[in-house]
Write a protein that holds these residues in place. Structure first.
Motif, PDB file in Angstrom:
ATOM      1  N   ILE A  61       0.858  -1.186   0.000  1.00  0.00           N
ATOM      2  CA  ILE A  61       0.000   0.000   0.000  1.00  0.00           C
ATOM      3  C   ILE A  61       0.892   1.233   0.000  1.00  0.00           C
ATOM      4  N   ALA A  62       0.645   2.135  -0.954  1.00  0.00           N
ATOM      5  CA  ALA A  62       1.453   3.347  -1.080  1.00  0.00           C
ATOM      6  C   ALA A  62       0.542   4.566  -1.033  1.00  0.00           C
ATOM      7  N   THR A  63       1.120   5.683  -0.630  1.00  0.00           N
ATOM      8  CA  THR A  63       0.395   6.952  -0.659  1.00  0.00           C
ATOM      9  C   THR A  63       1.160   7.943  -1.517  1.00  0.00           C
ATOM     10  N   ASN A  64       0.410   8.741  -2.259  1.00  0.00           N
ATOM     11  CA  ASN A  64       1.017   9.759  -3.107  1.00  0.00           C
ATOM     12  C   ASN A  64       1.084  11.111  -2.392  1.00  0.00           C
ATOM     13  N   THR A  65       1.013  11.101  -1.059  1.00  0.00           N
ATOM     14  CA  THR A  65       1.062  12.363  -0.324  1.00  0.00           C
ATOM     15  C   THR A  65       2.319  13.161  -0.657  1.00  0.00           C
ATOM     16  N   SER A  66       2.180  14.478  -0.632  1.00  0.00           N
ATOM     17  CA  SER A  66       3.328  15.348  -0.892  1.00  0.00           C
ATOM     18  C   SER A  66       3.923  15.913   0.387  1.00  0.00           C
ATOM     19  N   SER A  67       3.277  15.629   1.546  1.00  0.00           N
ATOM     20  CA  SER A  67       3.776  16.272   2.768  1.00  0.00           C
ATOM     21  C   SER A  67       3.460  15.552   4.075  1.00  0.00           C
ATOM     22  N   ILE A  68       2.475  14.657   4.075  1.00  0.00           N
ATOM     23  CA  ILE A  68       2.030  14.050   5.336  1.00  0.00           C
ATOM     24  C   ILE A  68       2.965  12.910   5.751  1.00  0.00           C
ATOM     25  N   SER A  69       3.168  12.740   7.058  1.00  0.00           N
ATOM     26  CA  SER A  69       4.078  11.732   7.589  1.00  0.00           C
ATOM     27  C   SER A  69       3.722  10.322   7.132  1.00  0.00           C
ATOM     28  N   ILE A  70       4.673   9.646   6.517  1.00  0.00           N
ATOM     29  CA  ILE A  70       4.485   8.265   6.082  1.00  0.00           C
ATOM     30  C   ILE A  70       4.356   7.352   7.297  1.00  0.00           C
ATOM     31  N   THR A  71       5.141   7.605   8.320  1.00  0.00           N
ATOM     32  CA  THR A  71       5.072   6.807   9.544  1.00  0.00           C
ATOM     33  C   THR A  71       3.674   6.872  10.153  1.00  0.00           C
ATOM     34  N   LYS A  72       3.088   8.066  10.186  1.00  0.00           N
ATOM     35  CA  LYS A  72       1.749   8.228  10.759  1.00  0.00           C
ATOM     36  C   LYS A  72       0.695   7.526   9.915  1.00  0.00           C
ATOM     37  N   LEU A  73       0.782   7.659   8.591  1.00  0.00           N
ATOM     38  CA  LEU A  73      -0.187   7.001   7.710  1.00  0.00           C
ATOM     39  C   LEU A  73      -0.033   5.487   7.767  1.00  0.00           C
ATOM     40  N   ALA A  74       1.203   5.004   7.892  1.00  0.00           N
ATOM     41  CA  ALA A  74       1.454   3.561   7.949  1.00  0.00           C
ATOM     42  C   ALA A  74       0.763   2.922   9.137  1.00  0.00           C
ATOM     43  N   ALA A  75       0.630   3.674  10.216  1.00  0.00           N
ATOM     44  CA  ALA A  75       0.007   3.141  11.430  1.00  0.00           C
ATOM     45  C   ALA A  75      -1.473   2.827  11.227  1.00  0.00           C
ATOM     46  N   ALA A  76      -2.053   3.306  10.125  1.00  0.00           N
ATOM     47  CA  ALA A  76      -3.474   3.066   9.853  1.00  0.00           C
ATOM     48  C   ALA A  76      -3.726   1.693   9.247  1.00  0.00           C
ATOM     49  N   VAL A  77      -2.669   1.004   8.786  1.00  0.00           N
ATOM     50  CA  VAL A  77      -2.850  -0.300   8.148  1.00  0.00           C
ATOM     51  C   VAL A  77      -2.356  -1.412   9.073  1.00  0.00           C
ATOM     52  N   SER A  78      -2.887  -2.619   8.856  1.00  0.00           N
ATOM     53  CA  SER A  78      -2.609  -3.723   9.777  1.00  0.00           C
ATOM     54  C   SER A  78      -1.178  -4.241   9.687  1.00  0.00           C
ATOM     55  N   THR A  79      -0.564  -4.106   8.506  1.00  0.00           N
ATOM     56  CA  THR A  79       0.831  -4.525   8.325  1.00  0.00           C
ATOM     57  C   THR A  79       1.628  -3.318   7.830  1.00  0.00           C
ATOM     58  N   PRO A  80       2.052  -2.443   8.737  1.00  0.00           N
ATOM     59  CA  PRO A  80       2.712  -1.201   8.312  1.00  0.00           C
ATOM     60  C   PRO A  80       4.042  -1.407   7.594  1.00  0.00           C
ATOM     61  N   SER A  81       4.634  -2.592   7.705  1.00  0.00           N
ATOM     62  CA  SER A  81       5.893  -2.854   6.997  1.00  0.00           C
ATOM     63  C   SER A  81       5.709  -2.828   5.486  1.00  0.00           C
ATOM     64  N   ARG A  82       4.467  -3.015   5.010  1.00  0.00           N
ATOM     65  CA  ARG A  82       4.204  -3.024   3.557  1.00  0.00           C
ATOM     66  C   ARG A  82       3.743  -1.661   3.056  1.00  0.00           C
ATOM     67  N   PHE A  83       3.874  -0.629   3.881  1.00  0.00           N
ATOM     68  CA  PHE A  83       3.402   0.713   3.526  1.00  0.00           C
ATOM     69  C   PHE A  83       4.577   1.607   3.162  1.00  0.00           C
ATOM     70  N   ILE A  84       4.384   2.454   2.135  1.00  0.00           N
ATOM     71  CA  ILE A  84       5.468   3.322   1.656  1.00  0.00           C
ATOM     72  C   ILE A  84       4.882   4.580   1.021  1.00  0.00           C
ATOM     73  N   GLY A  85       5.634   5.639   1.002  1.00  0.00           N
ATOM     74  CA  GLY A  85       5.262   6.837   0.260  1.00  0.00           C
ATOM     75  C   GLY A  85       5.783   6.730  -1.161  1.00  0.00           C
ATOM     76  N   MET A  86       4.921   7.041  -2.126  1.00  0.00           N
ATOM     77  CA  MET A  86       5.301   6.998  -3.545  1.00  0.00           C
ATOM     78  C   MET A  86       4.810   8.299  -4.165  1.00  0.00           C
ATOM     79  N   HIS A  87       5.646   9.336  -4.070  1.00  0.00           N
ATOM     80  CA  HIS A  87       5.222  10.685  -4.442  1.00  0.00           C
ATOM     81  C   HIS A  87       5.558  10.980  -5.901  1.00  0.00           C
ATOM     82  N   PHE A  88       4.532  10.940  -6.745  1.00  0.00           N
ATOM     83  CA  PHE A  88       4.652  11.316  -8.157  1.00  0.00           C
ATOM     84  C   PHE A  88       4.537  12.839  -8.266  1.00  0.00           C
ATOM     85  N   PHE A  89       4.953  13.367  -9.413  1.00  0.00           N
ATOM     86  CA  PHE A  89       4.893  14.810  -9.635  1.00  0.00           C
ATOM     87  C   PHE A  89       3.989  15.120 -10.816  1.00  0.00           C
TER      88      PHE A  89
END
Length: 282
Positions: free
Chosen positions: A114-142
């Motif tokens: 699971i990835a987020t395209n956020t441009s500014s929000i904490s990836i660590t904080k968003l990762a805590a919303a999913v059951s397996t945070p190790s599979r979470f990453i920020g993927m910021h496209f432009f």
């Protein structure tokens, strides 16, 4: 881990751009939005963009047809069940993103990245919303995604090396150049870019020069392809304000305070190109 089937949450500017790039690279895409009308607009935007590529002879009509056939537009999150990667590309609103991520997490298997395209929000904080945070990453496209080569890959405190490697390989496979970034407000590009734009707004507010002259100065003096105020209008002044507020609150440093003129223009509804009025009239 080979990623061949992805989901994209949001059929707006970023979402449909990500969907287009992935579909042209041979990846199957499920593009989700809250209404059928929004999904249809996203598909129409992709089709128009591909038409322009055909006219420029960058792709063939067959390439266009194949890419469109790989994009499934839907309003049902259940259609994400078979994906290898889901990229959340919703509006830059933390509460909204957290709700969407929990919805994704309830549907996809534990192996799905699971990835987020956020441009500014904490990836660590968003990762805590999913059951397996190790599979979470920020993927910021432009923006615009089909033209911009860069993708910032941001690992949260919980992100695994395997997740980083898989997403890095995927970004390269769809023709993007990934750079590795630590989790910090604004990451790298926006950390440098947005305060520069904010300072240009301060200069305009103080009457240092006109908007046109500020932009002309940065284009000719620094070889920028677009001036900072015109770029703010392109990004959206509401988005600019949201990013600067994240910096201001995240670093607790007054150098990141949003320019009062920026806040006033957002209050007036002058958000840039998307409303027809920003620092320039469109």
């Amino acid at each position: 881990m080979a990623i061949q089937n992805i989901g994209v949450i949001g059929a707006g500017t970023m979402g449909n751009g990500i969907a287009q790039v992935c579909a042209l690279s041979g990846v199957n895409v499920v593009m989700v939005d809250i209404t059928a009308e929004a999904v249809d607009r996203g598909i129409k935007t992709v089709s128009g963009s591909l038409d322009r590529m055909v006219k420029k002879e960058k792709i063939s009509e067959a390439d266009k047809a194949a890419a469109l056939a790989r994009i499934k537009g839907t309003t049902a999150y259940a259609d994400l069940a078979g994906t290898d990667l889901v990229i959340e590309a919703a509006t830059e609103n933390e509460g909204l993103k957290l709700r969407i991520l929990k919805e994704i997490d309830s549907i996809v298997p534990a192996t799905t990245v699971i990835a987020t395209n956020t441009s500014s929000i904490s990836i660590t904080k968003l990762a805590a919303a999913v059951s397996t945070p190790s599979r979470f990453i920020g993927m910021h496209f432009f923006n615009p995604v089909p033209l911009m080569a860069l993708v910032e890959l941001i690992r949260g405190l919980q992100t695994s090396d395997e997740t980083v490697a898989a997403v890095q390989a995927f970004a390269s496979a769809i023709g993007k150049t990934p750079i590795a970034v630590k989790n910090s407000p604004g990451f790298v590009v926006n950390r440098l870019l947005c305060p520069m734009i904010n300072e240009a707004i301060f200069a305009l507010q103080e009457g240092l020069a006109s908007a046109a002259d500020i932009d002309e100065g940065m284009k000719l003096g620094c070889n920028h392809p677009i001036g900072p105020l015109a770029l703010a209008d392109l990004i959206g002044l509401d988005t600019m304000l949201a990013v600067m507020e994240v910096f201001y609150n995240g670093f607790n440093d007054p150098k990141y305070r949003p320019a009062p003129l920026l806040r006033e223009m957002v209050d007036a509804g002058y958000l840039g190109r998307k409303t027809g009025q920003g620092f320039y009239t469109y």
